[in-house]
Design an enzyme around this catalytic site. Structure first.
Site, PDB file in Angstrom:
ATOM      1  N   GLU A 313       5.998   8.008   2.382  1.00 54.43           N
ATOM      2  CA  GLU A 313       5.437   9.371   2.337  1.00 54.43           C
ATOM      3  C   GLU A 313       4.003   9.351   2.868  1.00 54.43           C
ATOM      4  OE1 GLU A 313       7.611  11.340  -1.392  1.00 54.43           O
ATOM      5  OE2 GLU A 313       6.104   9.904  -2.037  1.00 54.43           O
ATOM      6  N   CYS A 407       7.380  17.024  -7.873  1.00 56.23           N
ATOM      7  CA  CYS A 407       5.925  17.220  -7.805  1.00 56.23           C
ATOM      8  C   CYS A 407       5.537  18.529  -7.117  1.00 56.23           C
ATOM      9  CB  CYS A 407       5.267  16.052  -7.087  1.00 56.23           C
ATOM     10  SG  CYS A 407       6.085  15.614  -5.535  1.00 56.23           S
TER      11      CYS A 407
HETATM   12  O1  FUB Z   1       3.995   9.936  -7.242  1.00 65.17           O
HETATM   13  C1  FUB Z   1       3.912  11.258  -7.713  1.00 65.17           C
HETATM   14  C2  FUB Z   1       4.306  12.216  -6.619  1.00 65.17           C
HETATM   15  O2  FUB Z   1       5.644  11.977  -6.229  1.00 65.17           O
HETATM   16  C3  FUB Z   1       3.511  12.079  -5.341  1.00 65.17           C
HETATM   17  O3  FUB Z   1       2.315  12.767  -5.319  1.00 65.17           O
HETATM   18  C4  FUB Z   1       4.479  12.586  -4.345  1.00 65.17           C
HETATM   19  O4  FUB Z   1       4.159  12.235  -3.032  1.00 65.17           O
HETATM   20  C5  FUB Z   1       5.775  11.981  -4.820  1.00 65.17           C
HETATM   21  O5  FUB Z   1       5.889  10.673  -4.373  1.00 65.17           O
HETATM   22 ZN    ZN Z   2       5.108  16.909  -3.840  1.00 63.53          ZN
END
Ligand code: FUB
Ligand code: ZN
Length: 643
Positions: A313, A407
């Site tokens: 990501e 999230c």
């Molecule tokens: O790790 C917590 C959240 O989940 C992150 O901010 C997002 O990118 C997802 O990976």
């Molecule tokens: Zn998110």
């Protein structure tokens, strides 16, 4: 509900009086959005997203984890290690929303969840339901455990709750947890603990600074500074983790551009900016400005989206910005807005206002359906016909009601609930309006009403209703794209602020006109993925071709645009909640499926079509990018090859 006349509602990220900074935020109650695009989105957030969010948190087990700890039920922890953070983000949204207007049902839910958190909290202040229920050792694996990430989101919710509703209940939970962190972490500096470590996922930095701003407890700021300074000193490697992903390869002040996991990197940028302004660290602030500029220059999508790789990501290398495989997580746009906002306050530079606008109206808003109940986690700039929905985040599914890793949805909710924070600021000289939406704004005795159809209409009229007993000015952001803008009929430069001159009086109007002719945009040649393509923009909106708007036989995948033909503008009140579409001329060109050696051919050879329906002049219809996929997942593209 707070009485605005008695108690102002400080906005998120309100620096203390002594902090570095050029602009000061207004209270959240100082502005309202009364119509247009953002009012509709705020209404859907209040009526649909936030109530549905509470149900989703219940269904997914996030609330149940807290109920188990509170002794109301029995069972094992469910969900990801950061399950609590989604509850906290929802609570933050609920708080700002209650600050905007009473809602007994929401207030009741807020009290219930706050009470659960208070009862789930351990006697020494520790709180992380997943770790508590799984009986994991605390802080055993900070790269992945998200314990301080969850704490950070709790602090932000608590600050929102006390500012917006006056209730200190969650703040008490937050300060007990923050005191526990202060006693645990640090480098032994007076007042801090001696465990030298950082969380794998930043956010606690910005949250601790906010808690310091709210409570005046200096140790919270000191701990935030420690966490910022400790990054890039091998903490993740001690756990055997590769540091780039965690923004831990280099110290923050030596990082040339954000790297690794995008949300982590931009949250860290926002938190480090908070630390810099509150500690008067001009060197750190300058490093963050350089970092942000490098990101904007070579790591950001046209939509404002951040993070080009699915893998990790994460940010890609500079100029690695594929349209179809873009990740551009909705949370990364939100973190980008938070970081840009802090830099706007610190520097007063309009380009950060431009950035906020680009992210909010494009890469952020695409994360949310018009109904307010479905979300994109990933926001690509192209979806091909027959795209494979590999997994639950895939845009080929269309927006979804929730995710295993949820999230983004509550992050969208809290951003919309606190959106008025980003509209305007103040200085001794007067009022600065950065984002345009209809509604009243007042500050320091100056009251105005903004009248506009922005972002579809470029005219912004500011009616002055009340002036203070001293001369003040109104400054209006003129975006960098707005060449040819005028203020009260006189030309003003794009990429800065147009300011009123002379004495303002009640009854005056200030008339800003931003040119809204469609623009063709091309990318730096190093963005190889879209070389030879153009995108269409109009005002602050990035446009996209989506399949349902095209005439029969015009396949978006095959579309090419003729840049020499005029693009026409058409208002469509009947389409997608009311929008403005653009009509361009172009061609569709497709090699027959049986063409020899497709998809390759000798340089210089024309595409081998059969000369029939496969190659012809067509009209192409574009809609605002953020509206795509409201008619199911459909082929879509922002970047269009030239005819
Ligand atoms: O790790 C917590 C959240 O989940 C992150 O901010 C997002 O990118 C997802 O990976
Ligand atoms: Zn998110």
């Amino acid at each position: 509900m707070p009485d605005a006349a008695v108690r102002p509602v400080p906005a998120p990220a309100s620096p203390t009086a002594g902090a570095l900074g050029v602009l000061r935020p207004l209270g959240l109650d100082a502005a309202r959005i009364t119509g247009g695009l953002w009012a509709a989105r705020q209404e859907a957030n209040r009526r649909a997203s936030i109530p549905a969010g509470a149900e989703q948190l219940d269904r997914a087990g996030n609330l149940r984890n807290l109920e188990i700890l509170a002794g109301e039920t029995q069972g094992e922890a469910i969900g990801p290690v950061f399950a609590d953070s989604d509850v906290h983000k929802w609570l933050e949204a609920a708080a700002w929303e209650l600050g905007r207007g009473e809602d007994e049902r929401l207030a009741c839910l807020q009290r219930r969840v706050t009470d659960l958190l208070a009862r789930a909290q351990a006697d020494d202040g520790y709180l992380d339901s997943v770790v508590q229920l799984r009986e994991n050792e605390r802080y055993r694996e900070l790269p992945w455990s998200h314990e301080l990430y969850c704490a950070g989101h709790l602090f932000q919710a608590a600050v929102a709750q006390v500012r917006a509703t006056g209730s200190r209940e969650l703040l008490d939970v937050a300060t007990r947890l923050a005191d526990h962190l202060v006693a645990t972490f640090g480098d032994g500096r007076p007042g801090l603990g001696d465990r030298e470590d950082v969380d794998g996922h930043p956010v606690v930095e910005t949250a601790l600074v906010e808690l310091y701003r709210e409570t005046g407890t200096r140790a919270y700021l000191d701990l935030a500074r420690y966490f910022v300074e400790a990054r890039g000193h091998g903490h993740m490697e001690r756990y055997g983790a590769e540091p780039t992903y965690f923004s831990d390869r280099l110290p923050v002040r030596e990082t040339p551009h954000p790297e690794g996991h995008a949300v982590r990197a931009v949250y860290l940028g926002a938190g480090a900016t908070d630390v810099a302004v509150e500690t008067g660290d001009t060197e750190l602030l300058a490093a963050l400005e350089r970092q942000y500029a490098a990101m904007e220059r070579s790591q950001q999508y046209l939509t404002g989206g951040l993070g080009s790789r699915w893998e990790g990501e994460s940010f890609g290398d500079p100029y690695e910005l594929p349209a179809d495989r873009a990740y551009a997580e909705t949370c990364a746009s939100i973190g980008g807005v938070q970081w840009a906002w802090r830099l706007l306050l610190a520097t007063g530079e309009a380009r950060y206002g431009d950035q906020i606008e680009r992210m909010l109206l494009n890469g952020f808003l695409s994360g949310l359906s018009l109904a307010g109940t479905e979300y994109f986690y990933v926001n690509p700039l192209q979806l091909r016909a027959d795209a494979e929905p590999e997994e639950n985040r895939s845009p080929a599914h269309g927006r979804r009601g929730w995710f295993d890793c949820a999230c983004c949805p509550p992050n969208i909710m809290r951003t919309l609930s606190s959106l008025t924070a980003y509209l305007a600021t103040r200085t001794d000289a007067g009022l600065q309006i950065h984002q345009y939406a209809p509604g009243p704004i007042s500050s320091d005795g100056l009251s105005v009403r903004v009248e506009t159809g922005y972002p579809y209409d470029g005219r912004v009229v500011v009616h002055v209703d009340e002036v203070p007993g001293r001369p003040v000015e109104i400054a209006l952001r003129v975006p960098a794209w707005a060449e040819g803008a005028t203020l009260d009929g006189a030309p003003v430069a794009a990429g800065g602020y147009a300011r009123t001159t002379g004495l303002l009086a009640a009854g005056d109007t200030v008339d800003l006109v931003l040119p809204m002719a469609p623009r063709l945009t091309t990318a730096d040649a190093r963005v190889d993925a879209v070389r030879g393509c153009v995108a269409i923009e109009r005002g602050p909106l990035v446009y996209a071709l989506e399949q349902p708007d095209q005439a029969a036989g015009v396949v978006v995948d095959d579309a090419r645009l003729d840049p020499d033909e005029t693009i026409t503008v058409e208002r469509r009140d009947d389409l997608l909640g009311g929008t403005t579409v653009l009509r361009a001329r172009g061609r569709v060109v497709r090699a027959p499926d049986g063409a020899a050696r497709a998809p390759y051919r000798p340089l210089g050879d024309a595409v081998p079509t059969d000369g029939g329906d496969d190659e012809r002049d067509v009209e192409l219809v574009a809609i605002p990018y953020h509206l795509w996929a409201n008619r199911g997942p459909q082929p879509m593209r922002v970047w269009i090859p030239l005819a």
